[in-house]
Write an enzyme that holds these catalytic residues in place. Structure first.
Site, mmCIF file in Angstrom:
data_model
loop_
_atom_site.group_PDB
_atom_site.id
_atom_site.type_symbol
_atom_site.label_atom_id
_atom_site.label_comp_id
_atom_site.label_asym_id
_atom_site.label_seq_id
_atom_site.Cartn_x
_atom_site.Cartn_y
_atom_site.Cartn_z
ATOM 1 N N ASP A 9 0.861 -1.296 0.178
ATOM 2 C CA ASP A 9 -0.002 -0.005 -0.086
ATOM 3 C C ASP A 9 0.710 1.223 0.012
ATOM 4 O O ASP A 9 0.519 2.193 0.904
ATOM 5 C CB ASP A 9 -0.872 -0.056 1.133
ATOM 6 C CG ASP A 9 -2.006 -1.015 1.073
ATOM 7 O OD1 ASP A 9 -2.051 -1.925 0.218
ATOM 8 O OD2 ASP A 9 -2.802 -1.128 2.116
ATOM 9 N N LYS A 107 -7.163 -4.876 -2.977
ATOM 10 C CA LYS A 107 -7.851 -5.432 -1.982
ATOM 11 C C LYS A 107 -8.680 -4.350 -1.229
ATOM 12 O O LYS A 107 -8.421 -3.095 -1.434
ATOM 13 C CB LYS A 107 -6.827 -5.925 -0.765
ATOM 14 C CG LYS A 107 -5.899 -4.809 -0.250
ATOM 15 C CD LYS A 107 -4.938 -5.281 0.840
ATOM 16 C CE LYS A 107 -4.015 -4.502 1.040
ATOM 17 N NZ LYS A 107 -4.825 -3.097 2.018
ATOM 18 N N CYS A 152 -1.864 -2.821 7.658
ATOM 19 C CA CYS A 152 -2.050 -3.748 6.499
ATOM 20 C C CYS A 152 -0.668 -4.625 6.443
ATOM 21 O O CYS A 152 -0.644 -5.884 5.988
ATOM 22 C CB CYS A 152 -1.973 -2.838 5.255
ATOM 23 S SG CYS A 152 -4.045 -2.306 5.209
HETATM 24 C C1 VGL Z 1 -4.448 0.686 5.906
HETATM 25 C C2 VGL Z 1 -6.365 1.502 7.298
HETATM 26 C C3 VGL Z 1 -7.130 1.273 6.287
HETATM 27 C C4 VGL Z 1 -3.304 0.185 5.592
HETATM 28 C C5 VGL Z 1 -5.381 0.571 4.724
HETATM 29 O O1 VGL Z 1 -2.688 0.240 4.536
HETATM 30 O O2 VGL Z 1 -2.412 -0.026 6.455
HETATM 31 N N1 VGL Z 1 -4.832 1.366 6.901
HETATM 32 N N2 VGL Z 1 -6.822 0.887 5.039
#
Ligand code: VGL
Ligand code: ZN
Length: 198
Positions: A9, A107, A152
């Site tokens: 991410d 995702k 994540c």
């Molecule tokens: C994430 C919160 C919501 C992450 C993704 O990538 O850690 N955290 N969505």
């Protein structure tokens, strides 16, 4: 043994100026780019939510970002709207070397369930398909880096270890959100699960 780097991410919304900015989040880009050449396979994950996703506080009357909500699959942190599919915030950081990736796994695309882990949605049972990809390519060793350490990255590392992969997290190429001690809790959980932190 085939060794994959899984980059979690590294997207504009998790970097300074983004909707869910992780402190110093963009500091992971240079070390991740520098690591990519050391791996047989590079995989990127991308948080990819529809508008009105159930993890967004804005989807729940009377709720604010960082409130908790009990979902059918367990407690869920409610987030600012972030990584809405197709928006600039959901795009990878402009300096991330995405050309090096063999696979991009998206995702969080199911409106009713969040997905922190690269392997499973937050019910811990609905698969993303990553496990099958890794096994069919003969990949047994994983190194994880990216954002955020305590969400994540943590969930991905725990699921990877539970599935029997040899998992390492490159901590200096990760940054955390750190809500109420969530970083310390994540580090403890990963260590207990046999994830190597370096
Ligand atoms: C994430 C919160 C919501 C992450 C993704 O990538 O850690 N955290 N969505
Ligand atoms: Zn998300």
């Amino acid at each position: 043994m085939t060794h994959a780097l899984i980059v979690i991410d590294v997207q504009n919304d998790f970097c300074p100026g983004g909707a869910l900015a992780v402190p110093d989040g963009d500091a992971v880009v240079a070390p991740i780019n520098a690591m990519m050449g050391d791996f047989d396979v590079v995989i990127l994950t991308q948080d990819w939510h529809p508008r009105g996703h159930s993890s967004f506080a804005s989807a729940h009357a009377g709720k604010a970002p960082y409130d908790m909500l009990e979902m059918p699959y367990g407690p869920q942190v409610l987030w600012p709207d972030h990584c809405v599919r197709g928006t600039g915030g959901a795009a990878f950081h402009a300096r991330l070397d995405t050309d090096a990736a063999d696979l991009v796994i998206r995702k969080g695309f199911n409106r009713h369930i969040d997905s922190y882990s690269a392997f499973f949605e937050n019910d811990r049972t609905t698969p993303t398909g990553l496990e099958g990809y890794l096994r069919t390519r003969g990949i047994a060793r994983l190194t994880l880096a990216g954002l955020a350490t305590d969400f994540c990255v943590n969930y991905s590392a725990l699921d990877g270890a539970r599935l029997g992969f040899d998992v390492r997290v490159q901590m200096d190429a990760c940054r955390a959100i750190d809500l109420d001690g969530s970083l310390a809790a994540a580090v403890g959980a990963m260590r207990d699960a046999g994830v190597r932190l370096s």
